[in-house]
Design a protein around this motif. Structure first.
Motif, short mmCIF file in Angstrom:
data_model
loop_
_atom_site.label_atom_id
_atom_site.label_comp_id
_atom_site.label_asym_id
_atom_site.label_seq_id
_atom_site.Cartn_x
_atom_site.Cartn_y
_atom_site.Cartn_z
N PRO A 1 -4.31 -10.98 0.30
CA PRO A 1 -4.63 -11.25 2.01
C PRO A 1 -4.54 -9.70 2.61
O PRO A 1 -5.50 -9.46 3.48
CB PRO A 1 -3.33 -11.53 2.30
CG PRO A 1 -2.81 -12.46 1.16
CD PRO A 1 -3.27 -11.66 -0.11
N ALA A 2 -4.04 -8.45 1.86
CA ALA A 2 -3.97 -7.18 2.59
C ALA A 2 -4.93 -6.20 2.25
O ALA A 2 -5.01 -5.15 2.25
CB ALA A 2 -2.71 -6.63 2.66
N TYR A 3 -6.11 -7.03 1.48
CA TYR A 3 -7.21 -6.09 0.92
C TYR A 3 -7.82 -5.16 2.00
O TYR A 3 -8.25 -5.83 3.00
CB TYR A 3 -8.28 -7.15 0.36
CG TYR A 3 -9.33 -6.41 -0.18
CD1 TYR A 3 -9.32 -5.64 -1.32
CD2 TYR A 3 -10.87 -6.65 0.63
CE1 TYR A 3 -10.48 -5.16 -1.60
CE2 TYR A 3 -11.65 -6.07 0.00
CZ TYR A 3 -11.75 -5.33 -1.02
OH TYR A 3 -12.93 -4.67 -1.75
N GLY A 4 -8.14 -3.93 1.72
CA GLY A 4 -8.63 -2.91 2.41
C GLY A 4 -7.81 -2.28 3.74
O GLY A 4 -8.21 -1.46 4.38
N GLN A 5 -6.70 -3.07 3.97
CA GLN A 5 -5.88 -2.64 4.99
C GLN A 5 -4.97 -1.43 5.05
O GLN A 5 -4.33 -1.05 4.06
CB GLN A 5 -4.94 -3.89 5.24
CG GLN A 5 -4.08 -3.51 6.61
CD GLN A 5 -3.11 -4.67 6.92
OE1 GLN A 5 -2.06 -4.52 6.18
NE2 GLN A 5 -3.04 -5.62 7.62
N LEU A 6 -5.16 -0.40 5.91
CA LEU A 6 -4.44 0.88 5.94
C LEU A 6 -3.07 0.17 5.61
O LEU A 6 -2.28 -0.21 6.59
CB LEU A 6 -4.90 1.75 6.90
CG LEU A 6 -6.13 2.32 6.85
CD1 LEU A 6 -6.27 3.15 8.08
CD2 LEU A 6 -6.63 3.22 5.44
N ALA A 7 -2.09 1.02 4.76
CA ALA A 7 -0.69 1.00 4.84
C ALA A 7 -0.02 1.89 6.08
O ALA A 7 -0.51 2.49 6.75
CB ALA A 7 -0.04 1.37 3.28
#
Length: 759
Positions: free
Chosen positions: A701-707
């Motif tokens: 789900p959090a693919y490619g999202q900046l931490a």
């Protein structure tokens, strides 16, 4: 313009119009210029009344009407360059401006904070006063049962929610401030937390489940790629404006215990709850022919149980199906296999409208306006809504298009009625649209060859997410999905997921008598598509072919355009002696080579790809080796970039790893941080500044999202103070700044509000 631009001409006497027609309408052309300006003025005058109201006014008027109610813009969020566009709508939300007075009447209420998150930032939220979860003694005569209570090992439901936004257990005091810029505290008397969800919930309707034949024929995955994908809930509207959001009202992953049926006698049971399961709910399972169920009938909830399928070891009894919502897995009884496959409705999580999906998107039409239309569907339909026949496969639609062209015959003699009809029919058939009207999987081998001047678009209908599954049919040669064309031919792929193989864009056939540059494709457009990085996924979302490319250009000068898509590596093979560099334009997309050390854009067995790149608002996972970069802006390059022609182009407001060879850079990181560093220690720290991601595996789900721990120079490093990378247009830094200011404005005195990111 909505007015009649020929109105002035129509007021002329008929005799003048007749004379004008005899001379080729020069007077009509002259008056049309003035008529266009008059029509524009009339439209502007007509819009003045609509601009009096916040519901109907133009975007640039919203800040002016908002100022009349005392609505103040947030300076920390920045200013838009003009009064329109996505950023302007975020800085001054129309819904928040319209309800400013109503919000002030509700100031101090907890439900208002959730409403502000939805209207001001566009994030679903749950507000929580942490003092209610502090462990303290209560007056025995005035018990408050909604307060936090001591943990009980027998209350598995409360323990399962421990540490989540729905925690119900009592905690000790946390003296750290909830709005601290370093480490946030939670449980204090003054702390009010607003949990927000940035990951959205997207639907898949009647898609095929993947049979894990390598494990057992009775094991299935909800995802058509076979990877583990947590199921997300379908957010239900709250029953009351004053109600606090619960799990069912938010786009959250479904827990196993939340899915179990509850009753007063037995709080939890293995039977699935109808709150999440069923047609129109969060998910549903269809198994035609299994236990006598029809194709359009979902399996009843009483036939489904909730289980932990981490090791695929569950063995459900006869007549019962086991599911795991956390992993997205299904297990049938080993002796009761579904005879006609398994189809599922479910929801998955992702951050933005990218890569294809059942989200509304604007369909693009051929420029000619007239085109042949061929609908495709695997559902038992006989006619399309427009009256066209439904085709069961993409190849069947391609064959029908070619058959229609062949039936036209030779061109008749000029200056005849038959010749005019032939030209009109030929013009219509030169452009074709193949529209897939369901979310099914099409296992085909596509080899498309376009004639001179032909246009082909293969697209998904709005609100659908079909998949093209490519298999290795011939072991002696590459196959799968290839496209070849002649002069002025064009191809577009829109809203499709491609798995199993990549897309091959081939140049002129060398076996022909005249394999020249002019007999090649003009351009190839990939829009709102997913070309699965690594071709296929295993259960852990690891790529099955990590070194393979998603798009390969072989001796083709076609211009490649990628928009709002997720793709794997791009390989370019071109002749540098006789042709110009291949034009590759990528915007608002993720190019994933499955690891930052693998080539994302390159030429196989060559130092540099003979291509000129235009990269805008993209996340490039892997190295880049190209002839030139004409422009790269607001992007993230995780791997080293090597460019042959440094004097061409510019790289601006992007992250480029140290050691890269690029054109001139403008305010890029970590160069900008190192320039501002005062001593060697700060320069060393700045050189180690790299983008951090929540996940770099496609399918999660959090693919490619900046931490959240990513450096602020990257999260706010774009030219408009938004984040770098593929999710730039979400404007999340601006949303966070606006929400923080609104929470501070509408929270009672002596209370400390804070934003807590649940996803």
């Amino acid at each position: 313009m909505t007015g009649n631009v020929n109105r002035l001409y129509e007021l002329l006497p008929v005799v003048h119009r007749i004379r004008d027609a005899e001379q080729g309408y020069p007077l009509r052309a002259l008056l049309r210029v003035a008529g266009e300006q008059f029509a524009a003025i009339e439209d502007n005058i007509g819009q003045l009344y609509d601009n009096w109201f916040i519901e109907t006014c133009e975007d640039w008027v919203v800040p002016y009407l908002a100022a009349l109610t005392g609505h103040r813009p947030v300076a920390e969020a920045g200013l838009a360059a003009d009064g329109s566009g996505t950023l302007a709508k975020i800085l001054t939300p129309r819904a928040e401006a319209a309800n400013t007075l109503a919000y002030r009447r509700q100031k101090g209420s907890l439900a208002l904070l959730e409403l502000l998150s939805n209207k001001a930032a566009g994030w679903p939220a749950r507000a929580l006063e942490f003092y209610t979860l502090l462990g303290r003694s209560q007056n025995i005569s005035h018990l408050k049962m909604q307060r936090g209570f001591a943990a009980s090992l027998r209350d598995a439901g409360a323990l399962d929610l421990l540490g989540t936004p729905f925690d119900r257990l009592a905690h000790s005091v946390d003296v750290r401030r909830i709005n601290s810029e370093r480490t946030q505290g939670r449980f204090n008397i003054q702390s009010v937390g607003v949990f927000v969800w940035r990951v959205k919930s997207y639907s898949v309707t009647h898609g095929p489940a993947y049979c894990q034949e390598a494990l057992a024929r009775h094991c299935f995955s909800f995802s058509a790629l076979g990877n583990d994908a947590p199921l997300f809930s379908r957010a239900e509207p709250e029953t009351s404006p004053a109600a606090i959001a619960d799990e069912i009202s938010l786009p959250v992953p479904i827990r196993r215990r939340a899915l179990e049926k509850r009753s007063k006698k037995r709080p939890y049971s293995n039977e699935v709850s109808k709150t999440h399961y069923g047609a129109g709910k969060s998910f549903a399972i269809y198994a035609p022919g299994w236990q006598g169920f029809a194709a359009e009938q979902s399996i009843p909830a009483k036939c489904i149980s909730v289980a932990d399928l981490s090791g695929w070891k569950a063995r459900p009894p006869a007549g019962l199906i086991a599911i795991d919502p956390v992993l997205g897995r299904i297990v049938f009884p080993s002796r009761q296999l579904p005879p006609q496959g398994v189809y599922v409705d479910y929801r998955y999580g992702f951050s933005a409208d990218m890569g294809g999906g059942e989200y509304p998107r604007r369909l693009s039409q051929p420029l000619a306006g007239s085109y042949a239309y061929y609908p495709v569907s695997q559902h038992p339909l006989t006619q399309d809504r427009g009256g066209a026949d439904i085709h069961s496969s993409i190849n069947a639609a391609l064959a029908k298009w070619q058959s229609d062209i062949d039936m036209m015959g030779d061109e008749p003699a000029e200056e005849s009625h038959e010749h005019a009809e032939w030209l009109a029919g030929r013009k219509r058939l030169r452009a074709a649209v193949i529209e897939i009207q369901d979310s099914a999987a099409y296992t085909e081998q596509l080899a498309i060859e376009l004639g001179e001047g032909e246009y082909l678009q293969i697209r998904a209908a709005s609100g659908k997410r079909p998949m093209i599954r490519l298999l290795d049919h011939s072991v002696e040669r590459p196959d799968g999905f290839s496209i070849r064309g002649k002069r002025a031919s064009r191809f577009k792929l829109d809203g499709i997921m491609v798995a199993g193989r990549g897309l091959r864009i081939c140049g002129p056939d060398e076996t022909t008598d005249n394999p020249c540059f002019e007999s090649d494709l003009c351009d190839v457009v990939i829009r709102h598509c997913t070309l699965v990085p690594g071709w296929w996924l295993d259960c852990g979302c690891a790529p099955m072919a990590p070194h393979e490319a998603s798009i390969a250009l072989f001796d083709s000068a076609a211009r490649l355009v990628v928009e709002h898509s997720i793709i794997g590596a791009i390989h370019v093979t071109a002749d540098e002696r006789t042709r110009d560099p291949v034009q590759v334009t990528v915007s608002d997309s993720i190019v994933d080579a499955t690891h930052e050390s693998r080539p994302a854009i390159c030429a196989p067995n060559l130092p540099l790809a003979f291509a000129a790149l235009d990269i805008r608002r993209c996340t490039i996972i892997g190295t880049v080796a190209a002839h030139a970069v004409t422009l790269a802006e607001n992007s993230i390059f995780t791997g080293v970039v090597r460019v042959g022609r440094r004097q061409i182009g510019c790289v601006r407001h992007s992250f480029v790893p140290p050691g890269s060879r690029t054109p001139r850079r403008h305010r890029c990181q970590p160069d900008e941080a190192m320039r501002k560093a005062a001593d060697e220690a700060e320069k060393l720290a700045a050189s180690r500044m790299r983008p951090q991601f929540s996940s770099l595996r496609y399918g999660q789900p959090a693919y490619g999202q900046l931490a959240l721990s990513c450096a602020a120079e990257i999260k706010k490093g774009a030219d408009d103070a938004s984040e770098m990378g593929a999710f730039h247009d979400l404007f999340q830094p601006q949303r966070e700044a606006i929400l923080a200011a609104r929470l501070f404005e509408y929270t009672p005195a002596d209370m400390s509000p804070g934003i807590l990111f649940a996803s």
